[in-house]
Design a protein around this motif. Sequence first.
Motif, mmCIF file in Angstrom:
data_model
loop_
_atom_site.group_PDB
_atom_site.id
_atom_site.type_symbol
_atom_site.label_atom_id
_atom_site.label_comp_id
_atom_site.label_asym_id
_atom_site.label_seq_id
_atom_site.Cartn_x
_atom_site.Cartn_y
_atom_site.Cartn_z
ATOM 1 N N ASP A 39 0.816 -1.215 0.000
ATOM 2 C CA ASP A 39 0.000 0.000 0.000
ATOM 3 C C ASP A 39 0.850 1.267 0.000
ATOM 4 O OD1 ASP A 39 -2.395 -1.494 0.230
ATOM 5 O OD2 ASP A 39 -2.170 -1.587 2.406
ATOM 6 N N GLN A 42 0.041 4.733 -1.583
ATOM 7 C CA GLN A 42 -0.975 5.588 -0.965
ATOM 8 C C GLN A 42 -0.378 6.543 0.069
ATOM 9 O OE1 GLN A 42 -3.614 2.655 0.667
ATOM 10 N NE2 GLN A 42 -4.747 2.408 -1.237
ATOM 11 N N SER A 62 -0.536 -4.204 3.750
ATOM 12 C CA SER A 62 -1.694 -4.858 4.357
ATOM 13 C C SER A 62 -1.443 -6.353 4.246
ATOM 14 C CB SER A 62 -2.979 -4.503 3.606
ATOM 15 O OG SER A 62 -3.263 -3.139 3.733
#
Length: 116
Positions: A39, A42, A62
Amino acid sequence: MSTSASDAQGAGDEGPVARSIRTKLFSALQPSELAIVNDSWQHRHHAAMRVQGGGSGETHFSIQVVSEQFRGKTTMQRHRLIYSMLSEELSQGLHALSLKTKTPEEVQSQTASSRV
């Protein structure tokens, strides 16, 4: 990406941090299911990541893992176990983990209750 025990090698497009995470979790937890999602994209705008030049591209993950090794452990104990396994990665730039940890029975129970 979800990986079963028969696919322990994972995807060839993973970076070195994701491969290290996969190897350590498979070795220690012998999971029946393991999904690792990078991730980091992001979070590249966060101040800490900008200081690192955007980071390595492998700073936030994650992770979903299903393992018998979690039997009898609280969620906190499961998370501490994983953080302990990944202490080297955390000291070298891994910034954050979002963890979902379950036993096979918990997955079966959740699946059965969602069918009702």
